[in-house]
Design an enzyme around this catalytic site. Structure first.
Site, PDB file in Angstrom:
ATOM      1  N   GLN A 113     -10.253  10.518   6.626  1.00 40.98           N
ATOM      2  CA  GLN A 113     -10.181   9.093   6.991  1.00 40.98           C
ATOM      3  C   GLN A 113      -9.039   8.438   6.225  1.00 40.98           C
ATOM      4  O   GLN A 113      -8.741   7.272   6.434  1.00 40.98           O
ATOM      5  CB  GLN A 113     -11.496   8.404   6.626  1.00 40.98           C
ATOM      6  CG  GLN A 113     -12.692   8.934   7.397  1.00 40.98           C
ATOM      7  CD  GLN A 113     -13.992   8.441   6.760  1.00 40.98           C
ATOM      8  OE1 GLN A 113     -14.489   7.375   7.088  1.00 40.98           O
ATOM      9  NE2 GLN A 113     -14.530   9.208   5.838  1.00 40.98           N
ATOM     10  N   HIS A 154      -7.960   8.057  11.060  1.00 42.39           N
ATOM     11  CA  HIS A 154      -7.631   6.631  11.048  1.00 42.39           C
ATOM     12  C   HIS A 154      -6.124   6.375  10.996  1.00 42.39           C
ATOM     13  O   HIS A 154      -5.707   5.288  10.621  1.00 42.39           O
ATOM     14  CB  HIS A 154      -8.339   5.948   9.865  1.00 42.39           C
ATOM     15  CG  HIS A 154      -9.828   5.912  10.027  1.00 42.39           C
ATOM     16  ND1 HIS A 154     -10.707   5.685   8.999  1.00 42.39           N
ATOM     17  CD2 HIS A 154     -10.599   6.073  11.140  1.00 42.39           C
ATOM     18  CE1 HIS A 154     -11.960   5.717   9.456  1.00 42.39           C
ATOM     19  NE2 HIS A 154     -11.910   5.950  10.746  1.00 42.39           N
ATOM     20  N   CYS A 207       5.232   1.393  18.351  1.00 40.67           N
ATOM     21  CA  CYS A 207       5.664   0.213  19.099  1.00 40.67           C
ATOM     22  C   CYS A 207       4.479  -0.231  19.957  1.00 40.67           C
ATOM     23  O   CYS A 207       3.941   0.556  20.747  1.00 40.67           O
ATOM     24  CB  CYS A 207       6.863   0.546  19.983  1.00 40.67           C
ATOM     25  SG  CYS A 207       7.200  -0.775  21.166  1.00 40.67           S
ATOM     26  N   ARG A 221       0.833  -1.212   0.000  1.00 44.73           N
ATOM     27  CA  ARG A 221       0.000   0.000   0.000  1.00 44.73           C
ATOM     28  C   ARG A 221       0.865   1.257   0.000  1.00 44.73           C
ATOM     29  O   ARG A 221       0.579   2.229  -0.683  1.00 44.73           O
ATOM     30  CB  ARG A 221      -0.936  -0.011   1.214  1.00 44.73           C
ATOM     31  CG  ARG A 221      -1.885  -1.208   1.180  1.00 44.73           C
ATOM     32  CD  ARG A 221      -3.168  -0.944   1.858  1.00 44.73           C
ATOM     33  NE  ARG A 221      -3.810   0.242   1.322  1.00 44.73           N
ATOM     34  CZ  ARG A 221      -4.660   0.985   2.011  1.00 44.73           C
ATOM     35  NH1 ARG A 221      -4.960   0.677   3.242  1.00 44.73           N
ATOM     36  NH2 ARG A 221      -5.220   2.041   1.472  1.00 44.73           N
ATOM     37  N   THR A 229     -16.566   9.667   0.560  1.00 42.21           N
ATOM     38  CA  THR A 229     -16.657   8.675   1.639  1.00 42.21           C
ATOM     39  C   THR A 229     -18.017   7.977   1.599  1.00 42.21           C
ATOM     40  O   THR A 229     -19.043   8.614   1.352  1.00 42.21           O
ATOM     41  CB  THR A 229     -16.397   9.290   3.036  1.00 42.21           C
ATOM     42  OG1 THR A 229     -16.596   8.275   4.026  1.00 42.21           O
ATOM     43  CG2 THR A 229     -17.282  10.489   3.332  1.00 42.21           C
ATOM     44  N   SER A 230     -17.978   6.663   1.846  1.00 40.61           N
ATOM     45  CA  SER A 230     -19.210   5.871   1.762  1.00 40.61           C
ATOM     46  C   SER A 230     -20.086   6.040   3.001  1.00 40.61           C
ATOM     47  O   SER A 230     -21.250   5.644   3.000  1.00 40.61           O
ATOM     48  CB  SER A 230     -18.864   4.390   1.573  1.00 40.61           C
ATOM     49  OG  SER A 230     -18.039   3.958   2.631  1.00 40.61           O
ATOM     50  N   ASN A 272     -19.957  13.109  -4.113  1.00 39.28           N
ATOM     51  CA  ASN A 272     -19.794  11.665  -4.343  1.00 39.28           C
ATOM     52  C   ASN A 272     -20.549  11.330  -5.629  1.00 39.28           C
ATOM     53  O   ASN A 272     -21.662  11.797  -5.806  1.00 39.28           O
ATOM     54  CB  ASN A 272     -20.391  10.878  -3.155  1.00 39.28           C
ATOM     55  CG  ASN A 272     -19.893   9.449  -3.097  1.00 39.28           C
ATOM     56  OD1 ASN A 272     -19.923   8.718  -4.093  1.00 39.28           O
ATOM     57  ND2 ASN A 272     -19.420   9.038  -1.929  1.00 39.28           N
ATOM     58  N   ASP A 313      -3.122   8.066   3.585  1.00 37.81           N
ATOM     59  CA  ASP A 313      -2.087   8.138   2.548  1.00 37.81           C
ATOM     60  C   ASP A 313      -1.187   9.364   2.636  1.00 37.81           C
ATOM     61  O   ASP A 313      -0.153   9.433   1.948  1.00 37.81           O
ATOM     62  CB  ASP A 313      -2.726   8.048   1.150  1.00 37.81           C
ATOM     63  CG  ASP A 313      -3.850   9.077   0.929  1.00 37.81           C
ATOM     64  OD1 ASP A 313      -3.768  10.179   1.497  1.00 37.81           O
ATOM     65  OD2 ASP A 313      -4.797   8.763   0.179  1.00 37.81           O
TER      66      ASP A 313
HETATM   67  P1  OAD Z   1     -14.912   3.734   0.812  1.00 39.64           P
HETATM   68  O1  OAD Z   1     -14.086   2.896  -0.094  1.00 39.64           O
HETATM   69  O2  OAD Z   1     -15.811   3.040   1.768  1.00 39.64           O
HETATM   70  O3  OAD Z   1     -15.827   4.716  -0.056  1.00 39.64           O
HETATM   71  C1  OAD Z   1     -15.295   5.469  -1.110  1.00 39.64           C
HETATM   72  C2  OAD Z   1     -16.372   6.396  -1.630  1.00 39.64           C
HETATM   73  O4  OAD Z   1     -15.787   7.217  -2.637  1.00 39.64           O
HETATM   74  C3  OAD Z   1     -17.568   5.686  -2.278  1.00 39.64           C
HETATM   75  O5  OAD Z   1     -18.776   6.190  -1.714  1.00 39.64           O
HETATM   76  C4  OAD Z   1     -17.467   6.085  -3.751  1.00 39.64           C
HETATM   77  O6  OAD Z   1     -18.734   6.240  -4.373  1.00 39.64           O
HETATM   78  C5  OAD Z   1     -16.727   7.401  -3.666  1.00 39.64           C
HETATM   79  N1  OAD Z   1     -15.983   7.793  -4.888  1.00 39.64           N
HETATM   80  C6  OAD Z   1     -15.446   7.006  -5.842  1.00 39.64           C
HETATM   81  N2  OAD Z   1     -14.806   7.739  -6.772  1.00 39.64           N
HETATM   82  C7  OAD Z   1     -14.948   9.039  -6.407  1.00 39.64           C
HETATM   83  C8  OAD Z   1     -14.513  10.287  -6.951  1.00 39.64           C
HETATM   84  N3  OAD Z   1     -13.808  10.373  -8.079  1.00 39.64           N
HETATM   85  N4  OAD Z   1     -14.822  11.419  -6.286  1.00 39.64           N
HETATM   86  C9  OAD Z   1     -15.545  11.388  -5.138  1.00 39.64           C
HETATM   87  N5  OAD Z   1     -15.969  10.238  -4.574  1.00 39.64           N
HETATM   88  C10 OAD Z   1     -15.689   9.080  -5.192  1.00 39.64           C
HETATM   89  O7  OAD Z   1     -13.899   4.720   1.540  1.00 39.64           O
HETATM   90  P2  OAD Z   1     -14.049   5.498   2.941  1.00 39.64           P
HETATM   91  O8  OAD Z   1     -15.444   5.976   3.135  1.00 39.64           O
HETATM   92  O9  OAD Z   1     -12.963   6.489   2.984  1.00 39.64           O
HETATM   93  O10 OAD Z   1     -10.134   2.565   7.170  1.00 39.64           O
HETATM   94  O11 OAD Z   1     -13.749   4.325   3.974  1.00 39.64           O
HETATM   95  C11 OAD Z   1     -13.748   4.599   5.357  1.00 39.64           C
HETATM   96  C12 OAD Z   1     -12.713   3.738   6.054  1.00 39.64           C
HETATM   97  O12 OAD Z   1     -12.947   2.362   5.730  1.00 39.64           O
HETATM   98  C13 OAD Z   1     -11.293   4.003   5.594  1.00 39.64           C
HETATM   99  O13 OAD Z   1     -10.682   5.045   6.309  1.00 39.64           O
HETATM  100  C14 OAD Z   1     -10.585   2.690   5.819  1.00 39.64           C
HETATM  101  C15 OAD Z   1     -11.680   1.705   5.488  1.00 39.64           C
HETATM  102  O14 OAD Z   1     -11.648   0.495   6.177  1.00 39.64           O
HETATM  103  C16 OAD Z   1      -8.779   2.549   7.390  1.00 39.64           C
HETATM  104  O15 OAD Z   1      -7.971   2.624   6.504  1.00 39.64           O
HETATM  105  C17 OAD Z   1      -8.346   2.437   8.763  1.00 39.64           C
END
Ligand code: OAD
Length: 233
Positions: free
Chosen positions: A93, A111, A119, A62, A178-179, A203, A96
């Site tokens: 969240q 996150h 550690c 990653r 974010t989803s 989104n 990167d």
């Molecule tokens: P998700 O992968 O759950 O959701 C990504 C969202 O981005 C979806 O709703 C897509 O529709 C949207 N999307 C896709 N392409 C896009 C674009 N070009 N512009 C805008 N939106 C777009 O990601 P997160 O909600 O960030 O935890 O996930 C939350 C957490 O779940 C993360 O922080 C991660 C994961 O487990 C850790 O890494 C600790």
């Protein structure tokens, strides 16, 4: 539609969709990481205790993916807003580090970060480590672990408090990519709306929490941000 620069203290609440425009896969949906990798084998404390090398390999992969990416137009637009409105905050969240690489400040990493190690015994933190790391152990019987909030981990208290502060002080919230299925992060827009703060969801797709938002922009991060900002930055 609201115009972002009419506000003094925007809060950007960002997720994987923002970085997907830089070639970094999201977690869910098409091409999502959790389809290919079961989090129970790669992203929880139990997996790390069972097979730290395997979890390390996954995180090295990653990091390599992120290292070859550049911050995208969406990240840069947020920095432009922050320059124009210094009270702007970012609660992400994402792990990167792309907001910071784009030049953003006041970034709350809810996150954790791929670029920080902890550690497990002493809590000592290390940043700026060489990657891939030659020696993954911090002591004879202890591995460094990524300072990331994995599934079932407690949240980082300082990060949560910083997010609450940002929420208290903002006058508009813009959620990008974010989803809305991971809690407590997903609660941010609900709390903001309850306090009467306008909340915009950017989104391309409807999400589990779309109904909470006062405004919804269906489209990609950079394109919709450009529309929200207007063209006079
Ligand atoms: P998700 O992968 O759950 O959701 C990504 C969202 O981005 C979806 O709703 C897509 O529709 C949207 N999307 C896709 N392409 C896009 C674009 N070009 N512009 C805008 N939106 C777009 O990601 P997160 O909600 O960030 O935890 O996930 C939350 C957490 O779940 C993360 O922080 C991660 C994961 O487990 C850790 O890494 C600790």
């Amino acid at each position: 539609m609201i115009r972002l620069l009419d506000f003094e203290a925007p809060l950007f609440f960002t997720g994987a969709g923002l970085s997907s425009e830089c070639g970094i896969p999201t977690y869910r949906g098409e091409g999502g990481i959790w389809h290919e990798y079961d989090y129970q084998d790669y992203a929880c404390q139990r997996a790390f205790d069972r097979d730290p090398e395997r979890v390390w390999d996954f995180h090295d992969l990653r990091r390599a993916k992120v290292a070859e990416a550049e911050p995208g137009e969406g990240h840069r637009r947020i920095v432009e807003v922050q320059r124009a409105r210094p009270a702007t905050t970012i609660v992400t969240q994402n792990i990167d580090g792309l907001h910071q690489r784009a030049g953003a400040h006041d970034v709350v990493e809810l996150h954790g970060s791929l670029w920080r190690l902890r550690c497990a015994q002493t809590g000592a933190l290390v940043e700026n480590f060489e990657t891939p790391l030659v020696d993954r152990r911090c002591a004879e019987d202890c591995y460094w672990r990524p300072d990331i909030v994995w599934f079932e981990d407690p949240m980082n208290r300082a990060a949560l408090q910083a997010a609450e502060r940002a929420l208290r002080n903002c006058d508009v919230l813009i959620a990008i990519g974010t989803s809305g299925v991971v809690y407590p992060a997903a609660e941010l827009p609900r709390i903001a709306v309850q306090r009467g703060i306008p909340c915009v969801e950017i989104n391309p797709e409807e999400t589990a929490v779309s109904a909470w938002y006062t405004h919804r922009l269906r489209g990609g991060a950079s394109e919709m941000l450009a529309r929200l900002i207007g063209c006079d930055l």
